[in-house]
Every structure is written in C-alpha cells, then in structure tokens.
Design a protein around this motif. Structure first.
Motif, short mmCIF file in Angstrom:
data_model
loop_
_atom_site.label_atom_id
_atom_site.label_comp_id
_atom_site.label_asym_id
_atom_site.label_seq_id
_atom_site.Cartn_x
_atom_site.Cartn_y
_atom_site.Cartn_z
N MET A 111 68.00 73.96 83.28
CA MET A 111 67.75 74.63 82.28
C MET A 111 66.74 74.70 81.16
N LYS A 112 67.04 75.80 80.46
CA LYS A 112 65.97 76.25 79.75
C LYS A 112 66.51 76.01 78.35
N ILE A 113 66.14 75.05 77.15
CA ILE A 113 66.74 75.41 75.77
C ILE A 113 65.73 76.57 74.88
N LEU A 114 66.85 77.58 73.73
CA LEU A 114 65.80 78.07 73.07
C LEU A 114 65.99 77.56 71.81
N VAL A 115 64.90 77.54 70.81
CA VAL A 115 65.69 77.45 69.79
C VAL A 115 65.33 77.71 68.89
N PRO A 116 65.35 78.54 67.74
CA PRO A 116 65.14 79.40 66.64
C PRO A 116 64.89 78.20 65.62
N LYS A 159 68.23 90.53 67.52
CA LYS A 159 67.69 91.64 67.78
C LYS A 159 66.87 91.05 68.58
N LEU A 160 65.32 90.26 67.67
CA LEU A 160 64.32 89.68 68.14
C LEU A 160 64.99 88.82 69.26
N LEU A 161 65.73 87.66 68.69
CA LEU A 161 65.80 86.74 70.01
C LEU A 161 66.64 86.93 70.93
N ALA A 162 67.78 88.34 70.84
CA ALA A 162 67.89 88.88 72.22
C ALA A 162 66.66 89.24 73.07
N LYS A 163 65.57 89.72 72.75
CA LYS A 163 64.71 90.02 73.59
C LYS A 163 63.85 89.27 74.27
N VAL A 164 63.68 87.90 73.41
CA VAL A 164 62.92 86.31 73.91
C VAL A 164 64.33 85.80 74.65
N GLN A 165 65.56 86.26 74.47
CA GLN A 165 66.59 85.69 75.52
C GLN A 165 66.46 86.10 77.68
N GLU A 166 66.14 87.61 76.62
CA GLU A 166 65.64 88.90 78.40
C GLU A 166 64.84 88.58 78.81
N GLU A 167 64.07 87.46 78.28
CA GLU A 167 62.79 87.11 78.65
C GLU A 167 62.73 85.94 79.57
N GLU A 168 63.40 85.28 78.84
CA GLU A 168 62.91 83.48 79.05
C GLU A 168 64.80 83.49 79.75
N ALA A 169 65.52 84.03 79.55
CA ALA A 169 66.69 83.24 80.82
C ALA A 169 67.24 81.83 79.73
N ALA A 170 67.01 81.65 79.30
CA ALA A 170 67.80 80.51 78.57
C ALA A 170 68.96 79.99 79.36
N MET A 212 75.42 86.83 66.04
CA MET A 212 75.52 88.02 65.35
C MET A 212 74.50 88.25 67.09
N LEU A 213 73.72 87.16 67.52
CA LEU A 213 72.69 86.94 68.41
C LEU A 213 73.98 86.73 69.87
N ALA A 214 74.86 86.51 69.71
CA ALA A 214 75.84 86.26 70.33
C ALA A 214 76.77 87.52 71.40
N ALA A 215 76.41 87.72 70.08
CA ALA A 215 77.82 89.55 70.02
C ALA A 215 76.56 90.31 70.73
N LEU A 216 75.36 90.41 70.11
CA LEU A 216 74.17 91.37 70.58
C LEU A 216 74.92 90.78 72.57
N LEU A 217 74.22 89.77 73.21
CA LEU A 217 73.44 89.64 74.39
C LEU A 217 75.22 89.41 75.43
N ASP A 270 56.66 94.13 69.31
CA ASP A 270 55.76 93.59 71.45
C ASP A 270 57.30 93.85 71.67
N TYR A 271 58.24 94.09 70.59
CA TYR A 271 59.44 93.21 71.37
C TYR A 271 60.42 94.58 70.95
N GLY A 272 59.74 95.72 70.55
CA GLY A 272 60.24 96.57 70.11
C GLY A 272 61.32 97.53 69.42
N VAL A 273 61.11 95.91 68.44
CA VAL A 273 62.82 96.05 67.55
C VAL A 273 62.55 96.58 66.19
N ASP A 274 62.79 97.55 65.49
CA ASP A 274 63.03 97.38 64.49
C ASP A 274 63.15 96.57 63.23
#
Ligand code: AMP
Length: 249
Positions: free
Chosen positions: A1-6, A99-110, A130-135, A206-210
């Motif tokens: 399992m991968k862990i992402l830490v912002p 929103k950016l972290l949600a995009k990173v998660q799409e790529e990383e699938a942590a 917010m991240l939990a809601a977006l994902l 790069d992530y297309g996030v405004d």
C-alpha cells in the motif's frame, strides 16, 4: 500500500508573526519557514506504517513556491521515498489544494492519504475534508491512533469530551492530531541521503486544475495588545482586589 502525505511549507511555529503595515497579510520576508507541524506528524505516521510493514511506499506532496522543495527534502530525510512539488507562486486555497491532491491521487492510487488537521498559517482545517468529498472516500479526521487492518483502517479520533474510533475502507483520508505521535528528527546521514531521492516538479496546469482564488482577504490585524498586570503583596490583597472587580465572592 502506498501512502500519500501532503506537506505544507509554513511560517515556523516558533516565529512571532508580524502583520504587514498595509494590513494585507503576514510579513514573510526573511522569516524562518518550516514544515507544518501537523504534517510532520503525518510523515512520521506514514513512515511508522511502512516500518511496521503496513505500507510499501511513502510519497510526500507539496503545493507552493520553489522553496517548498526544502520542506519535501525534510520529509525525504525523515524517511519518505519520493516527493512531488506542484510549483506555483500563487497562494492556493484549501479547495485548490484539495483539487490538485485529488488529481495526484488519480495517478498514484494510494491506499491512504494522511494530511495534517490544519495548516498553522491559515488555520483552515478544510483540505482533508474537501479532498475526501472530492474523491468520494471515507475520512478519519483528528486522528490520535491509526491501525491498518487489511484493506481497512481503524482511526481513533479526538472529539469533544473523549475518543471516537471509526473504521474506514481504503483508500481513505486521515488527518492528524497532535497526540498521534512524536515526529523523529532526521539524522545527518538521512539528510544527505535525501538529497538523491526522487523529487518531481509539476505545475497546477499539468493537472488541469484552476487554482484562482475564490476568497478575498479584506484585512489582517494584530491581536489586541494585553495591558500590563499588577503585582499584589499577598493573597489577602489579591482576594480584596478580585472582590472589588466582582470576580470573587
Ligand atoms: P488546511 O486545510 O489549510 O488547514 O490544511 C490542512 C492540511 O492540508 C495540511 O496540514 C497539509 O497536510 C495539507 N495542505 C494544505 N495546504 C497544502 C499545500 N499547499 N501543500 C501541501 N499540503 C497542503
């Protein structure tokens, strides 16, 4: 399992912030900056889970100016495996960060994303939620204990008047509270080793996030100055004074 830490680069918690003369914000010129303390706790927890065999890789992510690389190197020196800097000179609000972290998660699938409960500069306490809601994934906020059990994670939360334990299915979002752990200091050899660990640099585009702001800061002001206290000779005088002020019966 991968862990992402912002991890966020913020004004060091020992520094007394000075408000800019024009009241538009806090003066950050020549001020010591460090990793947000709750994010240090998040990095520590991720590394402990890796040391216990519950995780295989720890990836630190920061959104901010080029110097946020230093914050990421600190995470790498503590034990993270690699880092991603999403570089921007603009101030990014919690929704933009999420929103950016949600995009990173799409790529990383942590399997886990462990954030601090709040950044000590803006005190928003919003990004994890917010991240939990977006994902559309479960969240365990204000964690004081984290236990991975297969594809679930049990999170003990600090709530008013006690503790609450929730069980989340991974991928899940956790935010750290102060009592979760005591972060380690990076050793000199690990600081040296961290210099050669991979650090990718990206941009919000790069992530297309405004990331344009949705909030406007109207003014920032220093807290009211506390007036000087007075010394009393003994307890009797103290009680008399308190009575005259209506504080004691
Ligand atoms: P906040 O919602 O701003 O109080 O921040 C909560 C948590 O979100 C922080 O403790 C970090 O883990 C994460 N976070 C917020 N801003 C950033 C950023 N610019 N870069 C990386 N992580 C961030």
């Amino acid at each position: 399992m991968k862990i992402l830490v912002p991890v966020k680069r913020v004004i060091d918690y020992n520094v007394k912030p000075r408000v800019k003369a024009d009241g538009t914000g806090v003066d950050l010129a020549n001020v010591k900056m460090s990793m947000n303390p709750f994010d240090e706790i998040a990095v520590e927890e991720a590394i402990r889970l890796k040391e216990k065999g519950a995780a295989t890789e720890v990836v630190a992510v920061s959104i901010g100016v080029a110097k946020a690389q230093e914050t990421l190197r600190t995470a790498l020196a503590m034990g993270a495996d690699r880092a991603i800097l999403i570089q921007t000179d603009d101030e990014v609000e919690p929704l933009g960060v999420a929103k950016l972290l949600a995009k990173v998660q799409e790529e990383e699938a942590a399997g886990l994303i462990i954030l601090g409960k709040q950044a000590i500069d803006d005190d928003s306490n919003q990004t994890g939620q917010m991240l939990a809601a977006l994902l559309g994934r479960p969240q365990g906020t204000f964690a004081s204990k984290v236990e991975v059990e297969g594809d679930a994670v049990s999170v003990t939360r600090e709530v008013d008047g006690g503790l609450e334990t929730v069980k989340l299915t991974t991928p899940a979002i956790i935010t750290t509270d102060l009592r979760l752990n005591e972060p380690r200091y990076a050793s000199l050899p690990n600081i040296m080793k961290a210099k050669s660990k991979p650090l990718a640099t990206k941009t919000p585009a790069d992530y297309g996030v405004d990331i344009s702001p949705r909030l406007e800061t109207l003014s920032v002001a220093e807290p009211a100055k506390r007036s000087a206290g007075i010394k009393v000779a003994d307890v009797d005088e103290l009680v008399t004074k308190l009575k005259s002020m209506g504080v004691a019966a």
